[in-house]
Design a protein around this motif. Structure first.
Motif: not given
Length: 755
Positions: A70-92
């Protein structure tokens, strides 16, 4: 007539739905603007190999995370969200971010031909903390960290004074006094309150701002900072300050991510791939249509209409799910068109047989469809077993290939048993009591009528097959397959440098690099072996590009691929497992539908087909990559399809004439299915041939093994599978076992006869 009318209406409505679903893909912009958006969005999207772009696979380092699911699932979900936000910030434009497996994130970026900056952006953890600088001999746990430039070190209190998670916003700005680029940040309510308290208690003390283990700046607190905002200054360029602000806005990654796989395709190469796929697909379709019209004339026209409807339904279903069309997906469509004709050929040959027996047109059609139905269902299901494993274990384009083949098999099954039957019944309307006139190939009919004694050479056929397979295994061991980087790992760079001679390029390449000329002046493939660490491999790629551009400033890189050692190892394991599971699945299905000796004969024959195909790959120098694995799994489905047709006829003959000698029965079954076997092979070869000849390197690893495999699979159905079945049936007879299990009707009859 009422049932017939309802069947016609249902079939017509389904075809109309497929046509409407596929239509948005070809509607002009002027027409699309006047239609609802939910409808016009119902289109296929092009994969990166067709439109150009980059693909990154990021692996999360979970070594510091407790081994709790469960803890690793939470870590991966948080990582996924950060990656998505970073890419959205670049305007891709519409980047795709998705989980892959337990510890990886897949990122696809259309239009990004050089992912270097994105790779650096996603590979930065961006964990920011605030620490007090130790000025004297404070009795606290301490740590020493360097500055970003590495020319100075700070002694810091190890305890975190303020977490970077409290940063709500960060923006690039310029200091009004010096004009230097800085980052202004704003804290959330809790962070602002804590920041005010800690600065009030530590006037005159330096506060270090630490990012990923390096000190960005360490200003001295001159007064209370109560506004919940601050400034990060340093020796920043505007680009560096902007990137830092982006990272702070998007948040820190909970765990480090490293790039373990990277692929990029330039837009020009994507356009060439589209043109190639459309051209070879159209040529293949025309060749198949021409063949069917020559062989079956009017009946061939019905098959061609069914083929066209099948194509429309495939595109409609793919559009409905908004699937991504890739180059392997186009190859799957082409292969499906060749294989879809098989059901029509089976039906035509069954109707032809019934006509030869003197049946009227109506009875010949009725019996022909009834007898062909079980064979069509068995052959399609066995192919689906192999293809489903591609979907479950494949990734990216290979999974797209599997989806395309799977949908194509289902739609071809529908068109064969509904549309083709309706058109056939319409064709004979008014002539139901008359015989059907057939044109076509007299030599095959004459050969089938003479019942060639194929089984007479069964021993020679088995020995020859065993020798060829043994030779193929020897070739596999030495010199071995020419593995692509999917399996070996490493870096591949396609170079376009007109006017640059091969010797000049070779002289500046690293010693471990290999150079391959692509047949066009100034076009090369450069390969570097896998490095110990993926990051080093990425460095190698950038250094390689820089070296080539120093030699030829006009050089471009239409395609780059980077595969780390872990990914390549996973590909190898999954490929072997997929082939084994496909064989096991086919064995289990045939065991259930037929009998154990039928299943074993088919499985052993397929194993012999696969070894010969691997030997061909060695001799022909075919690059063995994931596309080649897709070809092997597709070949399993195609080969077992052929065997099922022959075995189904054997089973039918065993039930009709159980006392007939087995050798005679096998010969007659082979002769009865010979026309279908040859015709199906020809149509599949015609569909694949343009792709194999003009498809280029991108699909050569699929098309060439498939061409060879079709020939081998067809011949083995006649010369290998039947002799193996005879040998296994003889062993079964010696044990006193029946060749077939009793049907429900036979069991009922036996029970009725019991006293």
């Amino acid at each position: 007539m009422k049932v017939f009318s309802w069947r016609t209406l249902a079939c017509g409505l389904l075809i109309l739905c497929g046509l409407l679903s596929a239509a948005p893909n070809i509607l002009p912009p002027s027409a699309s603007q006047s239609l609802p958006q939910w409808y016009t969005d119902n289109t296929l999207s092009l994969g990166l190999d067709l439109q150009g772009g980059s693909h990154l696979l990021l692996q999360a380092d979970l070594s510091e995370v407790p081994d709790q699911a469960q803890l690793r699932q939470d870590v991966m979900a948080a990582s996924l969200e950060v990656v998505r936000r970073r890419l959205n910030e670049t305007g891709l434009v519409e980047p795709l971010v998705a989980r892959q497996g337990d510890d990886a994130i897949l990122v696809q970026m259309p239009g990004v031909a050089d992912p270097r900056e994105v790779r650096e952006l996603l590979g930065t953890t961006a964990k920011m903390t605030f620490h007090w600088v130790l000025m004297g001999g404070e009795a606290v746990a301490e740590m020493t960290l360097p500055t970003v430039e590495g020319d100075q070190y700070y002694r810091l209190d190890k305890a975190v004074a303020l977490e970077g998670k409290h940063i709500r916003d960060a923006q690039l700005a310029f200091n009004p006094q010096t004009g230097a680029a800085v980052v202004n940040f704003t804290l959330d309510t809790d962070g602002g309150r804590e920041f005010a308290r800690m600065t009030a208690d530590n006037i005159g003390r330096p506060l270090a701002i630490v990012l990923d283990g390096r000190v960005l700046t360490a200003p001295v607190i001159r007064s209370v900072i109560a506004g919940g905002s601050g400034e990060i200054s340093g020796d920043f360029t505007p680009q560096e300050a902007g990137k830092l602000a982006l990272l702070l806005r998007a948040g820190a990654l909970p765990v480090p991510l490293e790039v373990v796989e990277e692929r990029s395709v330039g837009p020009d190469l994507g356009r060439d791939a589209i043109n190639m796929g459309l051209t070879t697909g159209l040529i293949g379709f025309v060749l198949v249509v021409a063949f069917m019209l020559v062989v079956y004339r009017g009946r061939g026209l019905i098959a061609c209409l069914g083929l066209a409807v099948n194509l429309v339904l495939m595109l409609g279903v793919l559009s409905l799910f908004r699937a991504t069309l890739t180059l392997p997906g186009i190859a799957g469509i082409i292969l499906t068109l060749g294989m879809a004709v098989d059901a029509n050929i089976l039906i035509n040959e069954r109707i032809r047989e019934e006509s030869r027996r003197g049946r009227s047109a109506a009875m010949a059609v009725k019996e022909g469809f009834a007898r062909a139905y079980a064979t069509i269902l068995d052959s399609n299901l066995t192919t689906l077993i192999a293809v489903s494993l591609l979907f479950l274990m494949g990734s990216g384009p290979v999974k797209g290939f599997a989806i395309t083949i799977g949908i194509g098999l289902v739609t071809s099954l529908f068109t064969a048993i509904t549309l083709t039957r309706l058109l056939t019944e319409w064709q004979i309307r008014g002539r139901e009591r008359q015989p059907i006139r057939w044109g076509g190939s007299g030599w095959l009919d004459r050969l089938s009528a003479r019942v060639p004694n194929v089984m007479k050479g069964r021993v020679v056929g088995l020995i020859a097959s065993a020798v060829l397979s043994l030779a193929a295994v020897t070739l596999y061991l030495q010199p071995g397959l020419k593995y692509g980087i999917d399996f070996t790992g490493g870096t591949l760079v396609e170079v376009s440098a007109p006017g640059l001679a091969a010797e000049s390029l070779r002289s500046v390449l690293p010693q471990q690099a290999s150079l391959q000329e692509m047949g066009v002046d100034g076009h090369y493939l450069v390969r570097l072996p896998v490095a110990a660490e993926p990051a080093i491999t990425a460095e190698q790629m950038e250094q390689l590009k820089q070296t080539i551009q120093e030699q030829s400033p006009a050089a471009s890189f239409p395609r780059t691929e980077l595969v780390g050692p872990k990914v390549s190892g996973d590909f190898s394991d999954l490929s072997i497992l997929a082939v084994l599971l496909a064989g096991s699945g086919v064995l289990a299905y045939l065991w259930w539908r037929f009998e154990s000796h039928f299943a074993l004969a088919a499985t052993l024959t397929i194993a012999l087909d696969l070894t010969k195909t691997i030997g061909f790959c060695v001799l022909a120098g075919v690059e063995f990559n994931l596309t080649a694995v897709a070809a092997l799994l597709a070949l399993i489905g195609y080969s077992v399809n052929d065997k099922v047709v022959v075995f189904d006829r054997v089973r039918e003959s065993l039930r009709a004439t159980p006392d007939k000698p087995l050798l005679t029965l096998l010969n007659e079954s082979i002769a009865a299915t010979l026309t279908r076997t040859v015709y199906t092979s020809v149509t599949t070869l015609l569909a694949l041939l343009p792709m194999a000849l003009a498809g280029g390197t991108a699909v050569a690893s699929f098309a060439q093994p498939m061409l060879f495999g079709v020939v081998v699979g067809t011949s083995s159905s006649v010369f290998i599978a039947a002799p193996l079945l005879y040998w296994l049936a003889q062993r079964r007879a010696c044990r006193g076992e029946a060749q077939l299990r009793l049907t429900t009707e036979e069991i009922r009859r036996e029970l009725a006869q019991m006293p």
